[in-house]
Design a protein around this motif. Structure first.
Motif, PDB file in Angstrom:
ATOM      1  N   TRP A 249       0.836  -1.203   0.000  1.00 38.20           N
ATOM      2  CA  TRP A 249       0.000   0.000   0.000  1.00 38.20           C
ATOM      3  C   TRP A 249       0.871   1.254   0.000  1.00 38.20           C
ATOM      4  O   TRP A 249       0.642   2.197  -0.772  1.00 38.20           O
ATOM      5  CB  TRP A 249      -0.921  -0.039   1.210  1.00 38.20           C
ATOM      6  N   ILE A 250       1.885   1.270   0.849  1.00 37.99           N
ATOM      7  CA  ILE A 250       2.785   2.435   0.922  1.00 37.99           C
ATOM      8  C   ILE A 250       3.559   2.592  -0.385  1.00 37.99           C
ATOM      9  O   ILE A 250       3.647   3.693  -0.954  1.00 37.99           O
ATOM     10  CB  ILE A 250       3.758   2.283   2.114  1.00 37.99           C
ATOM     11  N   GLY A 253       1.493   3.689  -3.383  1.00 35.04           N
ATOM     12  CA  GLY A 253       1.141   5.101  -3.228  1.00 35.04           C
ATOM     13  C   GLY A 253       2.258   6.009  -3.704  1.00 35.04           C
ATOM     14  O   GLY A 253       2.029   6.997  -4.424  1.00 35.04           O
ATOM     15  N   ILE A 257       2.420   8.666  -7.082  1.00 40.46           N
ATOM     16  CA  ILE A 257       2.877  10.063  -7.079  1.00 40.46           C
ATOM     17  C   ILE A 257       3.993  10.254  -8.093  1.00 40.46           C
ATOM     18  O   ILE A 257       4.040  11.255  -8.822  1.00 40.46           O
ATOM     19  CB  ILE A 257       3.358  10.453  -5.667  1.00 40.46           C
ATOM     20  N   LEU A 427      -0.959  16.665  -3.611  1.00 43.49           N
ATOM     21  CA  LEU A 427      -1.725  15.653  -2.869  1.00 43.49           C
ATOM     22  C   LEU A 427      -0.802  14.519  -2.419  1.00 43.49           C
ATOM     23  O   LEU A 427      -0.930  14.002  -1.305  1.00 43.49           O
ATOM     24  CB  LEU A 427      -2.844  15.091  -3.750  1.00 43.49           C
ATOM     25  N   GLY A 428       0.124  14.158  -3.298  1.00 42.22           N
ATOM     26  CA  GLY A 428       1.114  13.140  -2.948  1.00 42.22           C
ATOM     27  C   GLY A 428       2.001  13.576  -1.798  1.00 42.22           C
ATOM     28  O   GLY A 428       2.397  12.768  -0.956  1.00 42.22           O
ATOM     29  N   TYR A 431       0.148  12.866   1.282  1.00 42.42           N
ATOM     30  CA  TYR A 431       0.137  11.418   1.504  1.00 42.42           C
ATOM     31  C   TYR A 431       1.436  10.954   2.147  1.00 42.42           C
ATOM     32  O   TYR A 431       1.432  10.175   3.122  1.00 42.42           O
ATOM     33  CB  TYR A 431      -0.083  10.703   0.160  1.00 42.42           C
ATOM     34  N   MET A 432       2.564  11.433   1.630  1.00 44.11           N
ATOM     35  CA  MET A 432       3.857  10.965   2.140  1.00 44.11           C
ATOM     36  C   MET A 432       4.131  11.498   3.543  1.00 44.11           C
ATOM     37  O   MET A 432       4.738  10.812   4.362  1.00 44.11           O
ATOM     38  CB  MET A 432       4.969  11.362   1.166  1.00 44.11           C
ATOM     39  N   ILE A 435       1.632   9.120   5.684  1.00 43.43           N
ATOM     40  CA  ILE A 435       1.701   7.651   5.596  1.00 43.43           C
ATOM     41  C   ILE A 435       3.117   7.090   5.591  1.00 43.43           C
ATOM     42  O   ILE A 435       3.393   6.054   6.205  1.00 43.43           O
ATOM     43  CB  ILE A 435       0.965   7.160   4.321  1.00 43.43           C
TER      44      ILE A 435
END
Length: 468
Positions: A249-250, A253, A257, A427-428, A431-432, A435
């Motif tokens: 998942w990580i 993601g 990006i 947005l990425g 996320y980073m 997460i």
């Protein structure tokens, strides 16, 4: 010169010959930039529409998603060397088809063959270079894969504008043929031989790669191979093991990006992008500058990744790429709707400057660090499976970015495309920050323990929610 230094030179020489095939992949990747400009011009002997051009640019990457799994099996069954040699054949066929092409359909077929080779190369080449290298130079040899790819792209930017499409294809054909001629004499990975208990061949292979006493290293490799064979994983382990699911998942993601920031489109459509502004520098000259910047900065992340850390580099990279995409998009918006103003005319240098900063920001993080994360977050017994999934996943996203770039630009303007890349990059970034764990300086056991703690906390939180 000591025996150790001579060994390192042997390793560099072997890796350089092996990575000629990644330079070939780079030529295929960068080829659309100068060629699409010609194909869509009145002088083209194969006139194409912009929609057909977007297929020519993108179909290679789509086809590259079909070969990682078969090539991984082939590398284990027939050897890394044999699989890489076979991987040169699609490139050779692809360039021959370009030379004889008289229709867009044949160009599609040529790009499909190149895509099959591309997927093979990027599955097996890292495996081969990693297995022939000693610990002291493994990182440096791994960077040759990226470096040679960028050199191949730069070659297209520098040669393409000055020769015909067929001449460029003939020049590019030299690389895979040279690879086959040189690589066929180089040794197979000793790891591969030991997997099939061919100790004598493994020893002979290692002697061809090293100077001096190899007995200790050969024994260590044998122990590592035996451990790997005892703990062989399966594809299902990526789903059934909670820590592997979390790592996947990580990783996916971060790869999302990496692709949605637009790098694939910037490389493939460089001349098209620069053609949209009023710079006094010709579009193909701007592309050359951009290509030189790519080559010069591809080593940066390797130097920084163990000093700064994975997460800070990725965050800085996503922030820089997002801001530069926004800057380019905003310039093209004002250039389209306010082209006659002195302020816009005076900023003709801005897209080139912003994309140069973009390339630097992309190179220090998003270009290479996602592959470091794949290598660190998965156990050895499933790492190859995770890598195959990542290659297929990124191939699909790269195809989408390259295909839709031309479509969205034609419908809504180039500024909309870059604003979209900017939004995904930012947005990425969020996320980073939320997460992504930091893995710098942590042992594999520590990273796995951290993933287990995250999974346990997540499970506990869900249970509390249900009970409430």
């Amino acid at each position: 010169m000591t025996a150790k230094t001579r060994s390192h030179w042997k390793e560099y020489g072997t890796a350089l010959c092996a990575t000629l095939i990644t330079a070939t992949a780079g030529t295929c990747y960068g080829w659309p930039s100068p060629t699409l400009e010609y194909l869509q011009s009145p002088e083209s002997h194969i006139p194409i529409t912009s929609a057909e051009g977007s297929w020519i640019a993108s179909i290679m990457i789509l086809c590259s998603a079909f070969t990682p799994i078969p090539s991984a099996y082939a590398a284990d069954r027939f050897g890394r060397k044999t699989t890489l040699l076979l991987g040169a054949l699609p490139f050779i066929i692809g360039w021959i088809l370009v030379i004889v092409a008289k229709s867009a359909t044949l160009l599609y077929v040529s790009r499909m063959f190149s895509g099959l080779g591309y997927g093979i190369v990027y599955t097996v080449a890292p495996m081969y270079t990693g297995e022939i290298a000693t610990n002291e130079v493994r990182g440096a040899l791994s960077t040759l894969i990226t470096l040679m790819n960028k050199v191949g792209i730069l070659a297209q930017y520098c040669i393409g504008p000055y020769v015909s499409m067929r001449t460029l294809a003939a020049i590019n054909l030299i690389l895979p043929i040279s690879f086959v001629i040189t690589f066929i004499f180089l040794p197979e990975s000793p790891y591969y031989y030991l997997k099939f208990e061919r100790s004598e061949r493994a020893e002979r292979s290692l002697r061809n790669l090293r100077n001096g006493d190899i007995r200790t290293e050969l024994k260590n490799i044998e122990i590592n191979v035996q451990e790997d064979m005892k703990n062989r994983g399966t594809w299902s382990d990526l789903v059934t093991e909670a820590t592997n699911r979390k790592a996947m998942w990580i990783s996916l993601g971060v790869f999302t990006i990496q692709q949605l920031c637009g790098s694939a489109a910037v490389v493939a459509y460089a001349q098209t992008i620069f053609k949209q502004n009023s710079s006094t520098i010709a579009p193909h000259h701007q592309s050359m500058i951009l290509g030189c910047m790519q080559v010069a900065t591809c080593m940066l992340s390797v130097v920084l990744v163990d000093r700064v850390g994975r997460k800070p580099l990725l965050i800085l990279s996503a922030l820089g790429v997002g801001l530069m995409n926004g800057t380019v998009g905003t310039y093209y918006y004002f250039y389209k709707f306010h082209a006659n103003t002195d302020a816009v005319a005076a900023l003709h240098w801005l897209p080139m400057a912003a994309l140069m900063v973009y390339i630097v920001c992309y190179a220090i993080g998003l270009s290479t660090v996602p592959y470091v994360i794949i290598g660190e977050m998965f156990p050895t017994n499933v790492k190859l499976y995770a890598s195959c999934i990542a290659h297929i996943y990124t191939g699909i996203f790269m195809f989408a970015v390259q295909k839709l770039f031309q479509v969205v630009m034609d419908l809504y303007g180039i500024y909309t495309v870059f604003w979209g890349f900017s939004a995904f990059s930012l947005l990425g970034l969020v996320y980073m920050i939320i997460i992504l764990p930091e893995t710098k300086g942590k042992s594999f056991a520590c990273i796995q323990a951290g993933l287990r703690e995250d999974v346990a906390r997540s499970t506990s939180s869900k249970l509390m929610t249900v009970e409430y």
